[in-house]
Scaffold this motif. Structure first.
Motif, PDB file in Angstrom:
ATOM      1  N   LEU A  21      -5.888 -26.739 -38.721  1.00 46.23           N
ATOM      2  CA  LEU A  21      -5.088 -25.932 -37.804  1.00 46.23           C
ATOM      3  C   LEU A  21      -3.745 -26.625 -37.634  1.00 46.23           C
ATOM      4  O   LEU A  21      -3.675 -27.851 -37.513  1.00 46.23           O
ATOM      5  CB  LEU A  21      -5.803 -25.807 -36.455  1.00 46.23           C
ATOM      6  CG  LEU A  21      -5.193 -24.926 -35.385  1.00 46.23           C
ATOM      7  CD1 LEU A  21      -5.083 -23.482 -35.852  1.00 46.23           C
ATOM      8  CD2 LEU A  21      -6.039 -24.980 -34.119  1.00 46.23           C
ATOM      9  N   THR A  23       0.212 -26.128 -35.656  1.00 46.67           N
ATOM     10  CA  THR A  23       1.174 -25.425 -34.824  1.00 46.67           C
ATOM     11  C   THR A  23       2.535 -26.062 -35.084  1.00 46.67           C
ATOM     12  O   THR A  23       2.652 -26.973 -35.908  1.00 46.67           O
ATOM     13  CB  THR A  23       0.821 -25.541 -33.321  1.00 46.67           C
ATOM     14  OG1 THR A  23       0.936 -26.917 -32.928  1.00 46.67           O
ATOM     15  CG2 THR A  23      -0.584 -25.021 -33.029  1.00 46.67           C
ATOM     16  N   GLY A  67      -4.757 -27.909 -26.644  1.00 46.48           N
ATOM     17  CA  GLY A  67      -5.124 -26.561 -27.071  1.00 46.48           C
ATOM     18  C   GLY A  67      -5.656 -26.547 -28.495  1.00 46.48           C
ATOM     19  O   GLY A  67      -6.652 -25.874 -28.797  1.00 46.48           O
ATOM     20  N   VAL A  68      -5.015 -27.304 -29.382  1.00 45.28           N
ATOM     21  CA  VAL A  68      -5.484 -27.411 -30.773  1.00 45.28           C
ATOM     22  C   VAL A  68      -6.837 -28.115 -30.806  1.00 45.28           C
ATOM     23  O   VAL A  68      -7.766 -27.669 -31.488  1.00 45.28           O
ATOM     24  CB  VAL A  68      -4.443 -28.141 -31.652  1.00 45.28           C
ATOM     25  CG1 VAL A  68      -5.033 -28.534 -32.996  1.00 45.28           C
ATOM     26  CG2 VAL A  68      -3.213 -27.267 -31.839  1.00 45.28           C
ATOM     27  N   ARG A  70      -9.066 -28.233 -28.479  1.00 43.35           N
ATOM     28  CA  ARG A  70     -10.058 -27.296 -27.924  1.00 43.35           C
ATOM     29  C   ARG A  70     -10.493 -26.285 -28.972  1.00 43.35           C
ATOM     30  O   ARG A  70     -11.682 -26.021 -29.147  1.00 43.35           O
ATOM     31  CB  ARG A  70      -9.473 -26.586 -26.700  1.00 43.35           C
ATOM     32  CG  ARG A  70     -10.438 -25.610 -26.036  1.00 43.35           C
ATOM     33  CD  ARG A  70      -9.792 -24.877 -24.873  1.00 43.35           C
ATOM     34  NE  ARG A  70      -8.584 -24.152 -25.231  1.00 43.35           N
ATOM     35  CZ  ARG A  70      -8.576 -22.951 -25.832  1.00 43.35           C
ATOM     36  NH1 ARG A  70      -9.687 -22.363 -26.161  1.00 43.35           N
ATOM     37  NH2 ARG A  70      -7.427 -22.364 -26.096  1.00 43.35           N
ATOM     38  N   LYS A  71      -9.535 -25.706 -29.702  1.00 49.17           N
ATOM     39  CA  LYS A  71      -9.861 -24.708 -30.726  1.00 49.17           C
ATOM     40  C   LYS A  71     -10.689 -25.309 -31.857  1.00 49.17           C
ATOM     41  O   LYS A  71     -11.668 -24.715 -32.310  1.00 49.17           O
ATOM     42  CB  LYS A  71      -8.583 -24.082 -31.285  1.00 49.17           C
ATOM     43  CG  LYS A  71      -7.898 -23.141 -30.326  1.00 49.17           C
ATOM     44  CD  LYS A  71      -6.603 -22.608 -30.914  1.00 49.17           C
ATOM     45  CE  LYS A  71      -5.858 -21.756 -29.889  1.00 49.17           C
ATOM     46  NZ  LYS A  71      -4.539 -21.353 -30.376  1.00 49.17           N
ATOM     47  N   VAL A  72     -10.289 -26.487 -32.310  1.00 53.10           N
ATOM     48  CA  VAL A  72     -11.029 -27.139 -33.392  1.00 53.10           C
ATOM     49  C   VAL A  72     -12.429 -27.523 -32.916  1.00 53.10           C
ATOM     50  O   VAL A  72     -13.417 -27.308 -33.627  1.00 53.10           O
ATOM     51  CB  VAL A  72     -10.257 -28.360 -33.928  1.00 53.10           C
ATOM     52  CG1 VAL A  72     -11.114 -29.160 -34.905  1.00 53.10           C
ATOM     53  CG2 VAL A  72      -8.956 -27.917 -34.591  1.00 53.10           C
ATOM     54  N   ALA A  74     -14.180 -26.086 -30.621  1.00 48.34           N
ATOM     55  CA  ALA A  74     -14.967 -24.848 -30.509  1.00 48.34           C
ATOM     56  C   ALA A  74     -15.441 -24.394 -31.886  1.00 48.34           C
ATOM     57  O   ALA A  74     -16.602 -23.963 -32.037  1.00 48.34           O
ATOM     58  CB  ALA A  74     -14.139 -23.760 -29.834  1.00 48.34           C
ATOM     59  N   MET A  75     -14.585 -24.492 -32.903  1.00 54.41           N
ATOM     60  CA  MET A  75     -14.970 -24.108 -34.269  1.00 54.41           C
ATOM     61  C   MET A  75     -16.104 -24.997 -34.776  1.00 54.41           C
ATOM     62  O   MET A  75     -17.086 -24.503 -35.338  1.00 54.41           O
ATOM     63  CB  MET A  75     -13.766 -24.206 -35.215  1.00 54.41           C
ATOM     64  CG  MET A  75     -12.701 -23.170 -34.966  1.00 54.41           C
ATOM     65  SD  MET A  75     -11.129 -23.324 -35.896  1.00 54.41           S
ATOM     66  CE  MET A  75     -11.366 -24.579 -37.086  1.00 54.41           C
TER      67      MET A  75
END
Length: 109
Positions: A21, A23, A67-68, A70-72, A74-75
């Motif tokens: 990911l 950004t 935020g990154v 958290r997303k990673v 969660a994945m």
């Protein structure tokens, strides 16, 4: 190992990485020498030495970084059922650039 592997190798393109990911200000990628079956590193693109050297002007970047992460996380959790999110400070921190490990599984030998 260099003092700042992330600036000296990854962010300047000397060491190619498999991105997970990205950004504008943050990069998450698969660790180049993983210690776990799933081992992802998240770094700010701006040089920050460590968690304890953050300044007030870094607040927006930290929110983007979290935020990154958290997303990673969660994945990884969706795929593997669990993960750990780790950062190191001081002598435990090999590369003097703020970074977080998102890992899953038992440590590799």
């Amino acid at each position: 190992m260099t003092e700042d592997f992330y600036c000296d190798e990854v962010l300047c393109g000397k060491t190619q990485v498999e991105k997970v990911l990205e950004t504008e200000n943050v990069l998450a990628y698969h660790h180049t020498k993983p210690f776990y079956p799933v081992h992802i590193v998240a770094i700010p693109k701006k040089h920050i030495s460590s968690l304890i050297t953050l300044e007030g002007s870094d607040d927006e970047l930290v929110l983007e970084l979290l935020g990154v992460i958290r997303k990673v996380a969660a994945m990884v959790t969706e795929e593997k059922g669990a993960c750990r999110v780790i950062t190191n400070i001081g002598d435990y921190q090999d590369s003097k650039h703020l970074h977080w490990h998102i890992v899953s599984g038992k440590p590799l030998s």
